[in-house]
Design a protein around this motif. Sequence first.
Motif: not given
Length: 354
Positions: A187-205, A207-213
């Motif tokens: 369960k802890t590993q799943a939560e950590l992976q979810a946090s990593k996925d959320e952080a990767a998503k936020a990073q991608a967003e 980067a996309a916002a920076k490129k658009a700007a």
Amino acid sequence: MPSNAPATNTLPAALPTDIEVFRAGTRTADDGSVHTITEADLAASAAAYDPAVHEAPHTVGHPQHNAPAYGWIERFAVRDGVLQIAASKQVEPQFAEMVATGRVKKRSMSFYHPNDGSNPKPGIWYPRHVAWLGAQPPSVKGLKDVNFSDAGAICFSEPVTPTTTPTDPSPQEPDDMSKELQEQLAKTQAELQASKDEAAKAQAEAAAAKKAAEQATATAASFAETARANRKAGYVSFAEAQIQAGKLLPKDKEMAVATLEALADTKPVEFAEGDATRKVSPAQWLQDLIAAAKPTVSFGEFAGGGSGGNAAAQSGQAKGKSDAEIDQAAQAYARHHKVNYAEALTAVTASFSS
């Protein structure tokens, strides 16, 4: 008053060193076979252990397919006839906390048999994995090695203390602690992976916002450059029209355009004009001023001769000469005769028309 006492909820960074996992002697394996492993055998195991050949993992209980691993053993050592884990690496913090709080205490050591064909270092008892167990050690009789598919795995599940009797017939309760710990760690590993996925998503967003700007900034800069070029072209066209109308001298064209460009970004000025208040930019005001002025001289081209030629001379028009030619001649005349441009322009225009 703030307390200087250390925090008690900090997770340990790693497992401790010198963790005892197996003691030399005659032992009964989980499959019922009996083996004598000497201190020299353990010393050979520790010396031959090479993570690049086979890296022994830390596991909780006996999971199928040897997964998941909660850390890896980096080195073994032998002291007083006991095989110890000298160092571990890449240990999950939650697993290290469980070890530190005593939720897992017993260790089950698994070796490659010296004669096993899959042994990476034939001839020695090569370490395969260390299984951590919960509140109760597993029963020796009938316990299968489900961590690895190889038939050569030899697992010793008894504690490493010297007083332990491997064939202790006392009944033992089933060990459900290992399953609980595995579920918690999963369960802890799943939560950590979810946090990593959320952080990767936020990073991608981001980067996309920076490129658009950046694209928007580049587009705005391009529009601004185009607007400046069009504005200058308008000023050039205005100056040429005023030269044709005789309200601006050819020599003043570049200065007039540069002045209008310098005034273009100046804030509009408000001033009273009769009973009304007028708001106009300095550049527009200068254009209106030039356009409203009386012609200083009239340039033109038409044939001379007769009374028509005399009329051309009187009106300041020159026969067969362009504006540029008249301007150049006037400047040369002014320099030579030390007169102002207007006098020189009148003189050369008269000479061209005569």
